[in-house]
Design a protein around this motif. Structure first.
Motif, PDB file in Angstrom:
ATOM      1  N   LEU A  44      42.228  34.953  44.017  1.00 15.51           N
ATOM      2  CA  LEU A  44      41.728  34.568  43.059  1.00 15.51           C
ATOM      3  C   LEU A  44      41.373  35.664  41.853  1.00 15.51           C
ATOM      4  O   LEU A  44      41.464  35.495  40.833  1.00 15.51           O
ATOM      5  CB  LEU A  44      40.635  33.514  43.191  1.00 15.51           C
ATOM      6  CG  LEU A  44      40.674  32.061  43.802  1.00 15.51           C
ATOM      7  CD1 LEU A  44      39.582  31.700  44.450  1.00 15.51           C
ATOM      8  CD2 LEU A  44      41.614  31.240  43.103  1.00 15.51           C
ATOM      9  N   GLY A  45      40.622  36.495  42.428  1.00 17.87           N
ATOM     10  CA  GLY A  45      40.165  37.410  41.467  1.00 17.87           C
ATOM     11  C   GLY A  45      41.167  38.599  41.353  1.00 17.87           C
ATOM     12  O   GLY A  45      40.799  39.360  40.165  1.00 17.87           O
ATOM     13  N   GLY A  46      42.182  39.022  41.969  1.00 18.71           N
ATOM     14  CA  GLY A  46      43.274  40.045  41.972  1.00 18.71           C
ATOM     15  C   GLY A  46      42.469  41.344  42.002  1.00 18.71           C
ATOM     16  O   GLY A  46      43.115  42.321  41.673  1.00 18.71           O
ATOM     17  N   GLY A  47      41.600  41.426  42.814  1.00 18.73           N
ATOM     18  CA  GLY A  47      40.797  42.771  43.058  1.00 18.73           C
ATOM     19  C   GLY A  47      40.114  43.243  41.919  1.00 18.73           C
ATOM     20  O   GLY A  47      39.648  44.343  42.078  1.00 18.73           O
ATOM     21  N   ALA A  48      39.769  42.700  40.989  1.00 19.49           N
ATOM     22  CA  ALA A  48      39.000  42.936  39.723  1.00 19.49           C
ATOM     23  C   ALA A  48      37.750  42.497  39.889  1.00 19.49           C
ATOM     24  O   ALA A  48      37.313  41.783  40.767  1.00 19.49           O
ATOM     25  CB  ALA A  48      39.580  42.303  38.529  1.00 19.49           C
ATOM     26  N   ALA A  49      36.526  43.275  39.419  1.00 18.54           N
ATOM     27  CA  ALA A  49      35.434  42.811  39.442  1.00 18.54           C
ATOM     28  C   ALA A  49      34.870  41.452  38.859  1.00 18.54           C
ATOM     29  O   ALA A  49      35.351  41.046  37.874  1.00 18.54           O
ATOM     30  CB  ALA A  49      34.492  44.061  38.491  1.00 18.54           C
ATOM     31  N   ILE A  50      34.256  40.662  39.491  1.00 19.27           N
ATOM     32  CA  ILE A  50      33.575  39.373  39.255  1.00 19.27           C
ATOM     33  C   ILE A  50      32.085  39.341  39.246  1.00 19.27           C
ATOM     34  O   ILE A  50      31.281  39.981  39.987  1.00 19.27           O
ATOM     35  CB  ILE A  50      34.073  38.333  40.338  1.00 19.27           C
ATOM     36  CG1 ILE A  50      35.397  38.497  40.873  1.00 19.27           C
ATOM     37  CG2 ILE A  50      33.494  37.071  40.235  1.00 19.27           C
ATOM     38  CD1 ILE A  50      36.047  37.864  42.043  1.00 19.27           C
ATOM     39  N   ASP A  51      31.867  38.891  38.018  1.00 20.93           N
ATOM     40  CA  ASP A  51      30.425  39.128  37.441  1.00 20.93           C
ATOM     41  C   ASP A  51      29.674  37.908  38.223  1.00 20.93           C
ATOM     42  O   ASP A  51      28.531  37.963  38.539  1.00 20.93           O
ATOM     43  CB  ASP A  51      30.178  38.925  36.026  1.00 20.93           C
ATOM     44  CG  ASP A  51      30.496  40.046  35.262  1.00 20.93           C
ATOM     45  OD1 ASP A  51      29.841  41.109  35.203  1.00 20.93           O
ATOM     46  OD2 ASP A  51      31.816  39.888  34.576  1.00 20.93           O
ATOM     47  N   LEU A  52      30.507  36.761  38.337  1.00 22.63           N
ATOM     48  CA  LEU A  52      29.660  35.605  39.215  1.00 22.63           C
ATOM     49  C   LEU A  52      30.793  34.723  39.975  1.00 22.63           C
ATOM     50  O   LEU A  52      31.857  34.400  39.477  1.00 22.63           O
ATOM     51  CB  LEU A  52      28.950  34.587  38.143  1.00 22.63           C
ATOM     52  CG  LEU A  52      28.594  33.234  38.588  1.00 22.63           C
ATOM     53  CD1 LEU A  52      27.497  33.468  39.623  1.00 22.63           C
ATOM     54  CD2 LEU A  52      28.024  32.284  37.546  1.00 22.63           C
ATOM     55  N   LEU A  53      30.214  34.746  41.197  1.00 24.14           N
ATOM     56  CA  LEU A  53      31.131  33.933  42.098  1.00 24.14           C
ATOM     57  C   LEU A  53      30.210  32.667  42.275  1.00 24.14           C
ATOM     58  O   LEU A  53      29.198  32.731  42.972  1.00 24.14           O
ATOM     59  CB  LEU A  53      31.605  34.328  43.270  1.00 24.14           C
ATOM     60  CG  LEU A  53      32.197  33.740  44.419  1.00 24.14           C
ATOM     61  CD1 LEU A  53      33.686  33.226  43.979  1.00 24.14           C
ATOM     62  CD2 LEU A  53      32.207  34.655  45.785  1.00 24.14           C
ATOM     63  N   HIS A  54      30.832  31.335  41.765  1.00 22.99           N
ATOM     64  CA  HIS A  54      29.983  30.168  41.909  1.00 22.99           C
ATOM     65  C   HIS A  54      30.663  29.420  42.842  1.00 22.99           C
ATOM     66  O   HIS A  54      31.734  29.289  42.840  1.00 22.99           O
ATOM     67  CB  HIS A  54      30.142  29.445  40.686  1.00 22.99           C
ATOM     68  CG  HIS A  54      29.064  28.224  40.735  1.00 22.99           C
ATOM     69  ND1 HIS A  54      29.283  27.236  41.420  1.00 22.99           N
ATOM     70  CD2 HIS A  54      27.862  28.026  40.043  1.00 22.99           C
ATOM     71  CE1 HIS A  54      28.292  26.190  41.258  1.00 22.99           C
ATOM     72  NE2 HIS A  54      27.352  26.824  40.643  1.00 22.99           N
TER      73      HIS A  54
END
Length: 313
Positions: free
Chosen positions: A210-220
């Motif tokens: 889902l994220g493709g290895g990029a930084a995620i500010d919020l995982l809900h």
């Protein structure tokens, strides 16, 4: 034997514990320049929601501005709103949210609107097993001006590993498989499910997918009781990529599992409101999901220290 009635909802939802001023943050993001829009409800952030999303509540709010949630609105309370907005407040330049079990796109929409109010570029990623909910999410995000480049919506199941899972079909007249995904089914069970019109066989997607290895500010995370297994299965990816996790908890047992997991890995708990569980015949029954908000010290260097003392009485 019926579940006993709850104490007043307002009293229950004020019982949260926070390391930041959650209600002050909600007020800070509340817009004062809003004008009502016909045929939709507009919330305190300026997000527009059509009544078909939840007719019993929204039909009477069409053409109106919804006030700030105090202690909650029709879908969330101060604990969840404040936690989600804290992730926007800490973002810089861009903002990425991944919403598991995104439904109609509630948190994608609201945090996307809040992030744009700060001039941030947005990346809104959702996964949902119900095709009707997913279609609503796409329509609502488009209605609010988000472009295809800013939105990624997936029809599938959030999981710790790749594979396939069985999930109820929203169009089915009966739901023989229940409301949760069934993981790790054997080949024969999957084959029967493929032929069953009441269910779907969907691809599982990991956090990496889902994220493709990029930084995620919020995982809900709101995945109907599977949150404990999900965070354990995606622990390494979460440590590397995820700044904050906001979880709707579906039992006190799961809450304990999450405490044990995140504390052992060095995460910081910044908001907690336990699930509201009246007793029925000697057993707790979850009537209102709990809220846990965790931050990753490896990726989030600054923490507010001002206590919000609501709930400490």
């Amino acid at each position: 034997m019926a579940v006993p009635p709850l104490r007043p909802r307002a009293e229950l939802l004020y019982h949260y514990y926070s390391e930041f001023d959650a209600f002050g943050l909600i007020k800070a993001y509340s817009r004062t320049d809003l004008e009502p829009t016909p045929e939709v409800m507009t919330n305190f952030l300026g997000a527009m929601v059509p009544p078909r999303i939840h007719p019993p509540m929204l039909e009477k709010m069409v053409g109106k501005i919804e006030p700030i949630p105090n202690p909650g609105n029709w879908h969330a309370d101060i604990a969840e709103w404040g936690s989600a907005l804290q992730t926007v407040e800490r973002a810089s330049d861009s903002y990425c949210i991944v919403e598991l079990g995104c439904g109609w796109g509630c948190w994608l929409l609201n945090m996307g609107v809040a992030a744009q109010s700060r001039g941030l570029k947005v990346n809104l990623v959702g996964i949902e097993g119900d095709t009707e909910h997913l279609a609503n999410a796409r329509d609502v995000l488009q209605m609010n001006g988000f472009s295809n480049d800013e939105v990624q919506l997936h029809h599938g199941i959030a999981a710790a590993t790749s594979g396939q899972a069985i999930f109820p079909d929203a169009s089915a007249r009966k739901r023989t498989w229940g409301g949760q995904a069934i993981f790790d089914a054997d080949a024969d069970t999957l084959a029967r499910a493929q032929a069953d019109p009441d269910v779907q066989v969907l691809d599982c997607m990991t956090l990496e997918d889902l994220g493709g290895g990029a930084a995620i500010d919020l995982l809900h995370i709101d995945i109907q009781g599977a949150e404990g297994s999900y965070v354990k299965g995606n622990a390494e990816q979460m440590d590397r990529y995820v700044k904050h996790v906001l979880i709707g908890t579906h039992s006190r047992i799961i809450e304990g599992q999450l405490f044990e997991h995140f504390l052992a890995r060095g995460w910081r708990l910044e908001m907690e409101r336990p699930a509201i569980t009246p007793l029925l015949d000697g057993r707790p029954v979850t009537r209102i999901d709990g809220v846990q908000f965790w931050s990753n010290p490896a990726l989030v260097k600054q923490h507010d220290t001002k206590d919000d003392t609501r709930g400490n009485a």
